[in-house]
Design a protein around this motif. Structure first.
Motif, PDB file in Angstrom:
ATOM      1  N   ASN A   1      83.709  69.804  45.233  1.00 30.41           N
ATOM      2  CA  ASN A   1      83.334  68.890  46.316  1.00 30.41           C
ATOM      3  C   ASN A   1      81.992  68.250  45.990  1.00 30.41           C
ATOM      4  OD1 ASN A   1      85.028  71.255  47.654  1.00 30.41           O
ATOM      5  ND2 ASN A   1      85.304  69.433  48.925  1.00 30.41           N
TER       6      ASN A   1
ATOM      7  N   GLN B   1      87.172  66.075  48.389  1.00 29.52           N
ATOM      8  CA  GLN B   1      87.514  67.051  47.350  1.00 29.52           C
ATOM      9  C   GLN B   1      88.132  66.345  46.152  1.00 29.52           C
ATOM     10  OE1 GLN B   1      90.956  69.941  47.550  1.00 29.52           O
ATOM     11  NE2 GLN B   1      89.278  71.387  47.899  1.00 29.52           N
TER      12      GLN B   1
ATOM     13  N   GLN C   1      92.474  66.442  50.495  1.00 31.48           N
ATOM     14  CA  GLN C   1      91.363  66.918  51.309  1.00 31.48           C
ATOM     15  C   GLN C   1      90.185  65.944  51.202  1.00 31.48           C
ATOM     16  OE1 GLN C   1      91.567  69.520  53.306  1.00 31.48           O
ATOM     17  NE2 GLN C   1      93.646  70.007  52.576  1.00 31.48           N
TER      18      GLN C   1
END
Length: 560
Positions: A292, A325, A322
């Motif tokens: 991330n 991400q 996500q």
């Protein structure tokens, strides 16, 4: 004129010997004084200092050779020279030469000239700000900034000079500006010998310059003056070079140089290398990680260290479903040996962008084992009839360390596969299948056995071919109803096909047939007309032959 040239030659000889070290100063001073006294009085040169006697003895020998080449009468010169050297100079040389111990003590007593250079590698939170702060440190200690580079966001450099006595303090203050000191090196160079030698050569050249100036004032004509002027220009160029070198040595010794390389301190980034896994030795293992990164970080570089001495670098990454991400590109690696298992696999990811530098790392445990192999025997090639229900039976090995064993039959005709699990300890796989349709090519039948192990799924397979023939149908004695019906249908089909072909050909050639029929009919009609005329002619001929009035009778109808 000849005396002037001789003096100039002696002076040039002294100039050529200026590179002999610190002792050259007294030699050139003595040579200059000797040239002056020789040009004024025409006598031999006076006695020299004892320290310069050996060198001057060599110079006298050279002067003898030059005098011979210039055709100067050497008797008087040699007599004066011999008398002078035999008396005062020789005694002075033997009594005044310094010993080796005295020379070593004199050098040791000199103050050493040391040039120090320091290199530092710092990790800082702001490159541009640190460049300015390093320059401020040098200015506060009496130094200055030599050069600086702050063009990149993540890297920079600055070079400063500080007084030699303030070098340690400058290093201490520069260290305090960094988050971490990655490297530091210091070098020292002793330039005492070079400095002393350059200073001595400079003093000797100055003395020679003064002698040339004296010769210039005594020049009788323009040619002699120009010759001295050229030698004087060369001498002054050497003096300027030596003065620059001496000044450089003085400055570098008085102000030490500090070269500082700056790197931006990276920020942390969460990285997930994945769960611990078990792999089979000699089989490809797949690795992929998620991370991330913060915003405004666009470029990524990752390094996988598999713990067995091999590494893989990559740059590819892609976003996931996500938010925020990303996932690295999949990397394949083969663990060849399981003797050092388990392996610690390390992952390091570095990202750069407008937001700076980010770093993240993670590890996982890779257990490498040698999994057993499942051997499968599906069967041998066979022939079946279409529509016939047939049982297929295969066998397989069942080594230890396996569980969840399943087998699957695929018959190659598009029908659903048969999947089942054998009983505990069973090593046979049985299935029943019917091929509904005949085809000339054989079907491929495959039996696949799968199981689970510590290293993951284990699979084995085997296959064979099945030929499907046509069904024979109802048979009474030697007569086969189905075969006869098929033969009759085929015969009728052939006859119908022939009739259809004939009709097609007739339809295609119908214009030709009609034309031929019309031509035939015309020919037949013409033949009948000709035959009728021929018969009429014969009848008339017969009538004429039968009666004399036949002609009148025959012509009457014609007139009517």
């Amino acid at each position: 004129m000849r005396r002037f040239l001789l003096a100039l030659s002696c002076l040039l000889i002294a100039l050529a010997l200026t590179g002999c070290g610190a002792a050259a100063e007294s030699q050139f001073s003595t040579a200059a004084d000797s040239v002056a006294s020789f040009t004024e009085s025409g006598r031999a040169m006076p006695a020299m200092p004892a320290a310069a006697a050996p060198q001057m003895a060599r110079e006298v020998v050279v002067e003898k050779e030059m005098l011979r080449e210039m055709e100067v009468p050497a008797e008087a010169f040699m007599a004066e020279e011999s008398a002078e050297m035999d008396s005062a100079a020789t005694e002075s040389m033997s009594e005044s030469l310094p010993t080796l111990e005295e020379v070593q003590a004199s050098v040791a007593a000199q103050e050493r000239i040391i040039v120090r250079t320091v290199g530092m590698g710092l990790v800082v939170d702001n490159v541009a700000d640190t460049v300015d702060r390093v320059g401020t440190v040098s200015q506060n200690l009496g130094g200055w900034t030599v050069s600086s580079d702050r063009s990149a966001i993540h890297h920079g450099s600055v070079s400063v000079r500080v007084p030699a006595q303030q070098l340690d303090e400058a290093i201490r203050q520069i260290r305090a500006l960094a988050i971490r000191v990655d490297s530091e090196s210091s070098t020292s160079q002793d330039v005492t010998d070079e400095y002393v030698d350059s200073s001595s050569r400079l003093r000797s050249l100055r003395a020679t310059e003064q002698s040339l100036l004296n010769l210039l004032t005594q020049a009788d004509d323009v040619e002699d003056a120009l010759e001295v002027q050229r030698e004087l220009a060369q001498l002054q160029a050497q003096m300027e070079s030596l003065e620059g070198r001496i000044k450089f040595l003085q400055q570098t010794a008085a102000f030490s140089l500090i070269n500082v390389r700056l790197s931006l301190a990276p920020k942390s980034m969460p990285v997930e290398a994945g769960p611990d896994q078990t792999f089979s030795a000699g089989q490809p293992a797949r690795f992929r990680a998620t991370f991330n990164p913060p915003t405004e970080i666009e470029d990524f570089n990752f390094i996988w260290d598999f713990g067995d001495g091999s590494k893989v670098e990559g740059t590819g990454s892609a976003p996931t479903t996500q938010p925020g991400q990303r996932v690295t590109a999949t990397v394949n690696h083969v663990f060849e040996d399981d003797r050092d298992s388990p392996y610690i696999v390390q992952l390091e990811i570095t990202g750069t962008g407008q937001a700076g530098i980010v770093e993240g790392s993670d590890t996982l445990i890779a257990t490498v084992t040698r999994i057993p192999t499942i051997e499968v025997f599906a069967g041998e090639r066979r022939v079946v009839e279409e529509g016939e229900e047939v049982e297929y039976s295969g066998s397989f090995t069942r080594p230890e360390g396996l569980w969840d064993i399943q087998y699957q039959w695929a018959f190659g005709d598009g029908s659903p596969s048969v999947i089942d699990a054998p009983e505990d300890g069973a090593t046979r796989a049985v299935a029943i299948h019917t091929y509904e349709n005949y085809r000339p090519q054989a079907y491929e039948v495959t039996l696949t056995v799968t199981a689970q192990s510590e290293a993951g799924e284990v699979k084995g397979s085997g296959s064979f071919r099945v030929d499907v023939r046509e069904s024979q149908g109802l048979i009474a004695g030697s007569w086969n109803l189905a075969a006869s019906a098929k033969w009759a249908v085929r015969a009728l089909s052939a006859v119908a096909l022939a009739i259809v072909n004939i009709l097609i050909w007739v339809a295609i050639f119908s214009p030709v047939w009609l034309a031929l029929a019309a031509i035939g009919y015309g020919l037949l009609r013409l033949n009948r007309i000709r035959r009728a005329r021929r018969n009429n002619s014969r009848a008339l001929q017969n009538l004429e032959d039968m009666s004399p009035g036949a002609s009148a009778v025959s012509t009457a109808p014609e007139q009517s």
